[in-house]
Each structure stands twice: as structure tokens, then as C-alpha cells.
Design an enzyme around this catalytic site. Structure first.
Site, PDB file in Angstrom:
ATOM      1  N   ASP A  81      30.102  87.333  75.566  1.00  0.00           N
ATOM      2  CA  ASP A  81      29.239  87.871  74.514  1.00  0.00           C
ATOM      3  C   ASP A  81      28.632  89.163  75.044  1.00  0.00           C
ATOM      4  O   ASP A  81      28.427  89.310  76.255  1.00  0.00           O
ATOM      5  CB  ASP A  81      28.124  86.884  74.163  1.00  0.00           C
ATOM      6  CG  ASP A  81      28.633  85.665  73.410  1.00  0.00           C
ATOM      7  OD1 ASP A  81      29.640  85.783  72.688  1.00  0.00           O
ATOM      8  OD2 ASP A  81      28.006  84.593  73.533  1.00  0.00           O
ATOM      9  N   ASP A 129      32.636  86.279  66.881  1.00  0.00           N
ATOM     10  CA  ASP A 129      31.554  85.628  66.139  1.00  0.00           C
ATOM     11  C   ASP A 129      31.328  86.317  64.799  1.00  0.00           C
ATOM     12  O   ASP A 129      31.109  85.655  63.775  1.00  0.00           O
ATOM     13  CB  ASP A 129      30.260  85.647  66.954  1.00  0.00           C
ATOM     14  CG  ASP A 129      30.363  84.904  68.267  1.00  0.00           C
ATOM     15  OD1 ASP A 129      31.188  83.974  68.374  1.00  0.00           O
ATOM     16  OD2 ASP A 129      29.606  85.247  69.199  1.00  0.00           O
TER      17      ASP A 129
END
EC number: 3.4.23.36
Length: 171
Positions: free
Chosen positions: A127, A146
Site C-alpha cells: 500500500d 483497492d
């Protein structure tokens, strides 16, 4: 109500590869850039947007972070694979006329595959997008995969509120 046929399979798979593949490639490319160069935070907008490299070993929003890795990883592998297979099946049975639904499903598949590949290859998800409001509210760090999953799901929800289409019967 009959199940749509899977005729013109190559065209359906081509569409899935084009849309889902574009999301997958964008996700993997940006994660590669984050791994290689952004291990230090990079400011985009001082008060609310930074790129900050994070290795997420838990689920979304830190779910299952308190569970041991010996339990977490097989769980993520199994659930991830089942979800991807179900999404592909749903995509293949969605009529071509349902363009928004097909695009949404292909987008979610590309995103799901991006995070799944990270889990299998790296044993964590990369991330790197960090949004916050000042020093008070921080959204959990996320990635392009995401975004694809959330965008695809949101469009599927919007599509469900549209007026049903009239089915034309040949006869």
C-alpha cells in the site's frame, strides 16, 4: 429466466483481459515504483495526500491483524481465490448488453488479482497512498488495486438502482 450463453467466449475474455488487465498492470506497476523509490514519504499535497510505502500483512482496514500469520495467510489465499473465481464466473454469465456491470466486474477482478498476487508473491500487500486531514483523520493507506475493487463495487451498486431492461425474446 434462462442463463445467458457463454457464446463468443474469446470476445468476453478479451474484454476481461483488456479492462481487468489494465487495472492489474497499473496496480503492479505503481506498487513496483512504490517498492523501489518511495520508501520515504513523498508529499503530493501537504495537508492531505502523501505517498507512503506500507507492507500490509492484515486485511482491509487492518482486519485480522491480531491473528497469527499461520492462520491469516491460508485464509487470505483461500478467500481471495474463491472471490476471484466467483467474480470471473459472474462476469462470464453477464450479458454483453450490460456494459457497466461487465466493466465493473472486470475492474474488480483486476484489482482483486493485483492484491492476490502481492499476497502470494510477497506475503503482504503493498500500500502506498496515504490520505489524511491535517494530523487528525487518517484514511487507511491503500493502492490502485483497492481503488479498482471499490470503484467496481460502487458502480455495481449504482447499476442495481437503474431501471430493469426489457428482455427481447426471439420468437
Amino acid at each position: 429466466m434462462s442463463t445467458p450463453s457463454l457464446t463468443n467466449g474469446p470476445a468476453r475474455l478479451g474484454y476481461l483481459l483488456a479492462v481487468g488487465g489494465a487495472w492489474f498492470v497499473a496496480d503492479q506497476l505503481t506498487k513496483h515504483l512504490a517498492r523501489e523509490g518511495a520508501r520515504r514519504p513523498v508529499t503530493v499535497f501537504e495537508s492531505w495526500w502523501h505517498f507512503h510505502y506500507v507492507e500490509n500483512r492484515a486485511g482491509a482496514f487492518g482486519m485480522f491483524s491480531s491473528f497469527s500469520e499461520a492462520w491469516r495467510m491460508p485464509f487470505f489465499y483461500g478467500v481471495g481465490a474463491i472471490c476471484i473465481v466467483l467474480l470471473i464466473g459472474y462476469f462470464l454469465h453477464t450479458p454483453p448488453a450490460m456494459t457497466l456491470q461487465r466493466w465493473s466486474l472486470a475492474t474488480m477482478i483486476g484489482g482483486a488479482l493485483g492484491n492476490y498476487v502481492d499476497r502470494v508473491r510477497l506475503r503482504h500487500v503493498v500500500d502506498f497512498v496515504s490520505w489524511h486531514v491535517g494530523d487528525r483523520f487518517y484514511w487507511p493507506t491503500f493502492n490502485v488495486a483497492d481503488v479498482a475493487v471499490v470503484l467496481g463495487a460502487a458502480l455495481m451498486i449504482l447499476e442495481s438502482f437503474r431501471a430493469p431492461r426489457q428482455q427481447v425474446s426471439a420468437g
